[in-house]
Write a protein that holds these residues in place. Sequence first.
Motif, mmCIF file in Angstrom:
data_model
loop_
_atom_site.group_PDB
_atom_site.id
_atom_site.type_symbol
_atom_site.label_atom_id
_atom_site.label_comp_id
_atom_site.label_asym_id
_atom_site.label_seq_id
_atom_site.Cartn_x
_atom_site.Cartn_y
_atom_site.Cartn_z
ATOM 1 N N UNK A 195 -13.897 30.891 13.068
ATOM 2 C CA UNK A 195 -13.190 31.337 11.861
ATOM 3 C C UNK A 195 -11.766 30.802 11.853
ATOM 4 N N UNK A 196 -11.121 30.795 13.013
ATOM 5 C CA UNK A 196 -9.766 30.270 13.112
ATOM 6 C C UNK A 196 -9.705 28.792 12.763
ATOM 7 N N UNK A 197 -10.661 28.012 13.244
ATOM 8 C CA UNK A 197 -10.719 26.584 12.930
ATOM 9 C C UNK A 197 -10.958 26.386 11.432
ATOM 10 N N UNK A 198 -11.832 27.215 10.863
ATOM 11 C CA UNK A 198 -12.111 27.134 9.426
ATOM 12 C C UNK A 198 -10.830 27.408 8.623
ATOM 13 N N UNK A 199 -10.100 28.442 9.001
ATOM 14 C CA UNK A 199 -8.846 28.769 8.309
ATOM 15 C C UNK A 199 -7.842 27.626 8.418
ATOM 16 N N UNK A 200 -7.718 27.073 9.623
ATOM 17 C CA UNK A 200 -6.782 25.966 9.830
ATOM 18 C C UNK A 200 -7.143 24.785 8.932
ATOM 19 N N UNK A 201 -8.419 24.458 8.899
ATOM 20 C CA UNK A 201 -8.866 23.317 8.089
ATOM 21 C C UNK A 201 -8.595 23.568 6.609
ATOM 22 N N UNK A 202 -8.951 24.769 6.142
ATOM 23 C CA UNK A 202 -8.823 25.060 4.722
ATOM 24 C C UNK A 202 -7.369 25.097 4.265
ATOM 25 N N UNK A 203 -6.504 25.723 5.050
ATOM 26 C CA UNK A 203 -5.118 25.905 4.615
ATOM 27 C C UNK A 203 -4.212 24.723 4.956
ATOM 28 N N UNK A 204 -4.463 24.066 6.079
ATOM 29 C CA UNK A 204 -3.596 22.963 6.499
ATOM 30 C C UNK A 204 -4.061 21.610 6.002
ATOM 31 N N UNK A 205 -5.379 21.403 5.975
ATOM 32 C CA UNK A 205 -5.901 20.097 5.581
ATOM 33 C C UNK A 205 -6.316 20.083 4.109
ATOM 34 N N UNK A 206 -7.008 21.120 3.687
ATOM 35 C CA UNK A 206 -7.468 21.195 2.299
ATOM 36 C C UNK A 206 -6.435 21.785 1.350
ATOM 37 N N UNK A 207 -5.335 22.300 1.900
ATOM 38 C CA UNK A 207 -4.293 22.947 1.099
ATOM 39 C C UNK A 207 -4.898 24.026 0.196
ATOM 40 N N UNK A 208 -5.680 24.863 0.813
ATOM 41 C CA UNK A 208 -6.406 25.936 0.137
ATOM 42 C C UNK A 208 -5.425 27.008 -0.326
ATOM 43 N N UNK A 209 -5.652 27.566 -1.515
ATOM 44 C CA UNK A 209 -4.768 28.613 -2.028
ATOM 45 C C UNK A 209 -5.228 29.979 -1.525
ATOM 46 N N UNK A 210 -4.374 30.962 -1.677
ATOM 47 C CA UNK A 210 -4.692 32.312 -1.211
ATOM 48 C C UNK A 210 -5.140 33.208 -2.367
ATOM 49 N N UNK A 211 -5.590 32.599 -3.446
ATOM 50 C CA UNK A 211 -6.068 33.363 -4.593
ATOM 51 C C UNK A 211 -7.552 33.671 -4.472
ATOM 52 N N UNK A 212 -7.944 34.821 -4.990
ATOM 53 C CA UNK A 212 -9.356 35.167 -5.079
ATOM 54 C C UNK A 212 -9.643 35.659 -6.494
ATOM 55 N N UNK A 213 -10.881 35.452 -6.934
ATOM 56 C CA UNK A 213 -11.277 35.891 -8.260
ATOM 57 C C UNK A 213 -11.668 37.369 -8.244
ATOM 58 N N UNK A 214 -11.318 38.057 -9.306
ATOM 59 C CA UNK A 214 -11.643 39.480 -9.450
ATOM 60 C C UNK A 214 -12.832 39.618 -10.396
#
Length: 322
Positions: free
Chosen positions: A120-139
Amino acid sequence: MINTSYIIPVLISFFISVVLCPIVIPFLARLKFGQFVRNDGPRSHLKKAGTPTMGGVVILAGILLTSLIYLGSHPNILPILLVTVSFGIIGFIDDFIKVVMKRSLGLKAYQKIIAQLIITGVYCFYMFKINEFSTQIYIPFTDGVSLDLGFVYIPLIFIIMIGTVNSVNLTDGLDGLASGITVLVATFFTVVSIGIDSDISPITCAAVGSLLGFLLFNTYPAKVFMGDTGSLALGGFVAATAIYLKMPLFLIIVGFIYVIESISVMIQVGYYKITKKRIFKMAPIHHHFELSGWNETKVVVVFCIITAILCLIGLLAFNGFF
């Protein structure tokens, strides 16, 4: 005009699964990779002892091989694929210890948790650091409203990932239950992915096709079980896909069966520790219905129908985002 590009990965993974099952099942049987059945479980399950398990390798093969075909043109499937395969490896090791080395508990709980946290930590690192993933979620049911969770989203991802993986694992207790429910959830994500023109539809399509092929051999009476190899991989796939699509809250809707299976275990254990009594005849809850007189097939069909209806409700809840 129908876009056939979404049909092809389903068919590819389906045929991979259908071709591999008749090859893998006898191989697992010859190696005596048979299912261990608890003596304190439903008596009807004792006849399942010895049924080849670790069939999740077929599901993984269908998803992996199909995804690799599309990886060059759809690079965003990579983090979901890595999570799926990584959790599948944890499950494979767990199955190997239980089935081959004859240790009924497999990996120790802390070993599983540490491995899951690392993935999970590696997934988070990849998404936020490499993919520049946002912290938004749909309601859900908000006609397109999203919520920015900021830094709070990172610990939430750990909860979602590990909770989903272990909930899918608990759901895998009846012939065709986890695979039947997950093929519906994967179909839901496929429809959403296509609707919002996401880049990850090849892997969601691959999951649908691979599970459909596996279900031909996993429905009652099952010729093969997916084992932890399959259930942990599918849990990783579901969680990683929901997070990528910014839809973790939708998991509560479409993955309601996963949720209730997990909650039933927590309620049973907690209540027993306090009162030395049980609320359910047996947990997870699918066993409660079995011991209440439902046959195995009825439990699976009812749970799958509930999931299908909830997936439709999930699409209604997401309608404003299309």
